[in-house]
Design a protein around this motif. Sequence first.
Motif, PDB file in Angstrom:
ATOM      1  N   MET A   1      35.820  45.918  41.211  1.00 17.14           N
ATOM      2  CA  MET A   1      35.154  46.199  39.949  1.00 17.14           C
ATOM      3  C   MET A   1      36.009  47.157  39.131  1.00 17.14           C
ATOM      4  N   SER A   2      36.333  46.768  37.908  1.00 16.52           N
ATOM      5  CA  SER A   2      37.145  47.633  37.064  1.00 16.52           C
ATOM      6  C   SER A   2      36.256  48.675  36.388  1.00 16.52           C
ATOM      7  N   THR A   3      36.893  49.796  36.089  1.00 13.87           N
ATOM      8  CA  THR A   3      36.229  50.843  35.324  1.00 13.87           C
ATOM      9  C   THR A   3      37.109  51.134  34.122  1.00 13.87           C
ATOM     10  N   GLU A   4      36.744  52.102  33.305  1.00 15.23           N
ATOM     11  CA  GLU A   4      37.572  52.458  32.156  1.00 15.23           C
ATOM     12  C   GLU A   4      38.924  53.005  32.591  1.00 15.23           C
ATOM     13  N   THR A   5      39.021  53.543  33.818  1.00 15.21           N
ATOM     14  CA  THR A   5      40.268  54.163  34.274  1.00 15.21           C
ATOM     15  C   THR A   5      41.007  53.346  35.326  1.00 15.21           C
ATOM     16  N   THR A   6      40.421  52.251  35.774  1.00 15.86           N
ATOM     17  CA  THR A   6      41.085  51.414  36.776  1.00 15.86           C
ATOM     18  C   THR A   6      40.973  49.938  36.394  1.00 15.86           C
ATOM     19  N   ALA A   7      41.857  49.153  36.953  1.00 18.12           N
ATOM     20  CA  ALA A   7      41.799  47.702  36.823  1.00 18.12           C
ATOM     21  C   ALA A   7      41.238  47.139  38.122  1.00 18.12           C
ATOM     22  N   SER A   8      40.902  45.866  38.132  1.00 17.08           N
ATOM     23  CA  SER A   8      40.464  45.208  39.365  1.00 17.08           C
ATOM     24  C   SER A   8      41.167  43.862  39.488  1.00 17.08           C
ATOM     25  N   VAL A   9      41.238  43.377  40.737  1.00 16.21           N
ATOM     26  CA  VAL A   9      41.987  42.156  41.028  1.00 16.21           C
ATOM     27  C   VAL A   9      41.158  41.245  41.919  1.00 16.21           C
TER      28      VAL A   9
END
Length: 129
Positions: A1-9
């Motif tokens: 799950m992506s957040t404003e500060t991380t990406a997700s794959v």
Amino acid sequence: MSTETTASVSTHILDTSIGRPAEGVAISLSARSGSGAEWVALGGSATDADGRCKDLPALPEGTTHVRLDFETEAYFDKKQAEAQQDAPRVRDSGAFFPEVAITFAVLPGEHYHVPLLLNPFGYSVYRGS
């Protein structure tokens, strides 16, 4: 799950030689925070019966590059062994591509679905949705 500060794959594999998902392919995930940074292994999983890998580790904050390593040799060896039970040997043992490594850039807040279209002598990847 992506957040404003991380990406997700996320990813999945379709074996285009049989038109079916590739089950049981081990996948490892690594990340780094810049072109010159060291790769950090985050963990991995394997594809399910639908060719999907639903439990890849989360990316750490600051990730700019991601690498997915697909261990394809064991998958093709198993497929070949199953096919040879009832047929003569078709090709040498082992895979032409024993592994496939895909490296791509990511931005915080984005989700990246990276499907692998695989066959014994070639592969293709793209950014899916």
